[in-house]
Scaffold this active site. Structure first.
Site, PDB file in Angstrom:
ATOM      1  N   GLY A  13      -1.580 -13.126 -82.952  1.00  0.00           N
ATOM      2  CA  GLY A  13      -0.422 -12.456 -83.565  1.00  0.00           C
ATOM      3  C   GLY A  13      -0.594 -10.951 -83.587  1.00  0.00           C
ATOM      4  CB  ALA A  14      -2.776  -8.856 -81.634  1.00  0.00           C
ATOM      5  CG  ASP A  63       2.593 -20.989 -78.862  1.00  0.00           C
ATOM      6  OD1 ASP A  63       1.975 -20.914 -79.944  1.00  0.00           O
ATOM      7  OD2 ASP A  63       3.698 -21.543 -78.736  1.00  0.00           O
ATOM      8  CB  SER A 142       0.499 -16.061 -97.937  1.00  0.00           C
ATOM      9  OG  SER A 142       1.488 -15.492 -98.759  1.00  0.00           O
ATOM     10  CE1 TYR A 155       3.742 -17.724 -94.269  1.00  0.00           C
ATOM     11  CE2 TYR A 155       3.990 -17.413 -96.632  1.00  0.00           C
ATOM     12  CZ  TYR A 155       3.484 -16.999 -95.413  1.00  0.00           C
ATOM     13  OH  TYR A 155       2.712 -15.870 -95.341  1.00  0.00           O
ATOM     14  CB  ALA A 157       2.809 -26.739 -97.564  1.00  0.00           C
ATOM     15  CB  ILE A 188       1.477  -6.533 -95.712  1.00  0.00           C
ATOM     16  CG1 ILE A 188       0.473  -7.375 -96.509  1.00  0.00           C
ATOM     17  CG2 ILE A 188       0.786  -5.432 -94.903  1.00  0.00           C
ATOM     18  CD1 ILE A 188      -0.254  -6.668 -97.603  1.00  0.00           C
TER      19      ILE A 188
HETATM   20  N1  LIG Z   1       3.549  -9.140 -94.261  1.00  0.00           N
HETATM   21  C1  LIG Z   1       3.322  -9.777 -95.376  1.00  0.00           C
HETATM   22  O1  LIG Z   1       3.825  -9.374 -96.417  1.00  0.00           O
HETATM   23  C2  LIG Z   1       2.432 -10.991 -95.403  1.00  0.00           C
HETATM   24  C3  LIG Z   1       2.088 -11.509 -96.655  1.00  0.00           C
HETATM   25  C4  LIG Z   1       1.253 -12.624 -96.716  1.00  0.00           C
HETATM   26  C5  LIG Z   1       0.791 -13.210 -95.542  1.00  0.00           C
HETATM   27  N2  LIG Z   1       1.136 -12.696 -94.339  1.00  0.00           N
HETATM   28  C6  LIG Z   1       0.611 -13.365 -93.153  1.00  0.00           C
HETATM   29  O2  LIG Z   1       0.060 -12.422 -92.276  1.00  0.00           O
HETATM   30  C7  LIG Z   1       0.216 -12.850 -90.932  1.00  0.00           C
HETATM   31  C8  LIG Z   1       0.889 -11.746 -90.121  1.00  0.00           C
HETATM   32  O3  LIG Z   1       2.139 -11.454 -90.735  1.00  0.00           O
HETATM   33  P1  LIG Z   1       2.973 -10.142 -90.368  1.00  0.00           P
HETATM   34  O4  LIG Z   1       3.727  -9.765 -91.577  1.00  0.00           O
HETATM   35  O5  LIG Z   1       2.117  -9.159 -89.684  1.00  0.00           O
HETATM   36  O6  LIG Z   1       4.024 -10.781 -89.333  1.00  0.00           O
HETATM   37  P2  LIG Z   1       4.830 -10.112 -88.098  1.00  0.00           P
HETATM   38  O7  LIG Z   1       6.002 -10.998 -87.889  1.00  0.00           O
HETATM   39  O8  LIG Z   1       5.057  -8.674 -88.356  1.00  0.00           O
HETATM   40  O9  LIG Z   1       3.806 -10.296 -86.895  1.00  0.00           O
HETATM   41  C9  LIG Z   1       3.371 -11.579 -86.536  1.00  0.00           C
HETATM   42  C10 LIG Z   1       3.057 -11.629 -85.062  1.00  0.00           C
HETATM   43  O10 LIG Z   1       2.615 -12.977 -84.777  1.00  0.00           O
HETATM   44  C11 LIG Z   1       3.195 -13.389 -83.556  1.00  0.00           C
HETATM   45  N3  LIG Z   1       3.230 -14.851 -83.481  1.00  0.00           N
HETATM   46  C12 LIG Z   1       4.027 -15.691 -84.179  1.00  0.00           C
HETATM   47  N4  LIG Z   1       3.781 -16.960 -83.816  1.00  0.00           N
HETATM   48  C13 LIG Z   1       2.828 -16.922 -82.860  1.00  0.00           C
HETATM   49  C14 LIG Z   1       2.161 -17.905 -82.097  1.00  0.00           C
HETATM   50  N5  LIG Z   1       2.459 -19.196 -82.219  1.00  0.00           N
HETATM   51  N6  LIG Z   1       1.225 -17.510 -81.203  1.00  0.00           N
HETATM   52  C15 LIG Z   1       0.923 -16.196 -81.051  1.00  0.00           C
HETATM   53  N7  LIG Z   1       1.525 -15.228 -81.758  1.00  0.00           N
HETATM   54  C16 LIG Z   1       2.472 -15.579 -82.653  1.00  0.00           C
HETATM   55  C17 LIG Z   1       4.580 -12.753 -83.549  1.00  0.00           C
HETATM   56  O11 LIG Z   1       5.128 -12.680 -82.230  1.00  0.00           O
HETATM   57  C18 LIG Z   1       4.284 -11.390 -84.167  1.00  0.00           C
HETATM   58  O12 LIG Z   1       3.960 -10.428 -83.168  1.00  0.00           O
HETATM   59  C19 LIG Z   1       1.013 -14.146 -90.982  1.00  0.00           C
HETATM   60  O13 LIG Z   1       0.140 -15.243 -90.910  1.00  0.00           O
HETATM   61  C20 LIG Z   1       1.685 -14.084 -92.347  1.00  0.00           C
HETATM   62  O14 LIG Z   1       1.959 -15.347 -92.875  1.00  0.00           O
HETATM   63  C21 LIG Z   1       1.956 -11.596 -94.247  1.00  0.00           C
END
Ligand SMILES: NC(=O)c1ccc[n+]([C@@H]2O[C@H](COP(=O)([O-])OP(=O)(O)OC[C@H]3O[C@@H](n4cnc5c(N)ncnc54)[C@H](O)[C@@H]3O)[C@@H](O)[C@H]2O)c1
Length: 250
Positions: A13-14, A63, A142, A155, A157, A188
């Protein structure tokens, strides 16, 4: 930071948000970073930008749910460097859906993206860590595990399962000197969060719940990932660190 220099790191997810922040911080500090995302164009662009700045970064469209796709990333890392030091299981989605309207397919898709991806990536990377008796895995859960949040049953769960997985695996692989820890991010500032909370007023209201009155950024998260990935946290495993600006305290 010297402690991460030359470490081989996979971040899922980078292409955006937290994952992009982690990849950038690690690469800028001398790690060899393998950036993985469903979204192939931005992830390759980020890797190319990092390389142009003198860092070691490789972008992959893959993926994280797919064993075959992730196996190619792991094979590439092993063929280039002969090892994987760190895995950051970050890929995840969080679309809201009221439970009463949730379909079985929506439930399953959520578990696949957020949880099965962790299963596949960890299964592929762990044997290399066990063999070398070295490695750190950081799973992104989270803060909603602690707070609950409506319309996110599927989510939360999946994120609760990640905490359980972290603890159980840490018990299992500690004897091989592999550490497994978890982070529970708060609100975040990322692309994903903006989809969940589009209005600035709502985001500011969420910030009011924090002790620190500023938005928490991907860089804040990346710094804690860095800590959990290096010798600085060598005596820690099975732990869940809350990075939320002092919202939940436990
Ligand atoms: N931003 C927040 O407030 C927050 C809070 C708690 C937890 N999180 C967790 O942090 C992680 C990142 O969240 P974020 O806010 O940076 O999200 P984001 O949507 O900004 O970025 C997530 C990235 O993951 C990629 N992705 C999604 N499914 C994928 C898959 N199956 N394979 C490869 N890549 C995939 C997307 O294309 C995207 O580039 C997640 O697991 C999210 O649940 C985020």
């Amino acid at each position: 930071m010297e402690l991460i220099r030359d470490k081989v790191v996979i971040v899922t997810g980078a292409a955006a948000g937290i994952g992009a922040g982690v990849a950038r911080l690690f690469a800028e500090n001398g790690a060899h970073v393998f950036l993985v995302d469903l979204d192939g164009v931005p992830v390759k662009e980020i890797a190319a930008t990092l390389r142009a700045q003198g860092s070691s970064a490789f972008g992959f469209e893959a993926d994280a749910r797919s064993r075959d796709a992730m196996a190619k990333v792991v094979e590439d890392a092993i063929s280039r460097f002969g090892r994987i030091d760190v895995l950051i299981n970050n890929a995840g989605v969080y679309p809201r859906q009221p439970f009463l309207e949730m379909t079985e397919e929506q439930w399953d898709t959520m578990q696949d993206i957020n949880l099965k991806s962790v299963f596949h990536c960890t299964k592929l990377v762990l044997p290399h860590m066990v063999q070398r008796r070295a490695g750190a895995i950081v799973n992104i859960s989270s803060v909603t595990f602690f707070t609950g949040l409506k319309h996110l049953t599927h989510y939360i769960a999946s994120k609760a399962a990640i905490i359980g997985f972290t603890r159980a695996l840490a018990r299992e692989v500690g004897e091989h000197n592999v550490r497994v820890n978890c982070i529970t991010p708060g609100a975040i500032e990322t692309e994903g969060e903006r989809k969940l909370i589009p209005s600035k007023e709502e985001a500011d209201k969420a910030m009011e719940l924090q002790s620190l009155k500023r938005r928490i950024t991907p860089l804040d998260l990346a710094r804690v990932c860095l800590f959990l990935s290096t010798e600085l946290s060598d005596a820690m495993t099975g732990q869940t660190l809350n990075v939320d600006g002092g919202w939940i305290m436990y």
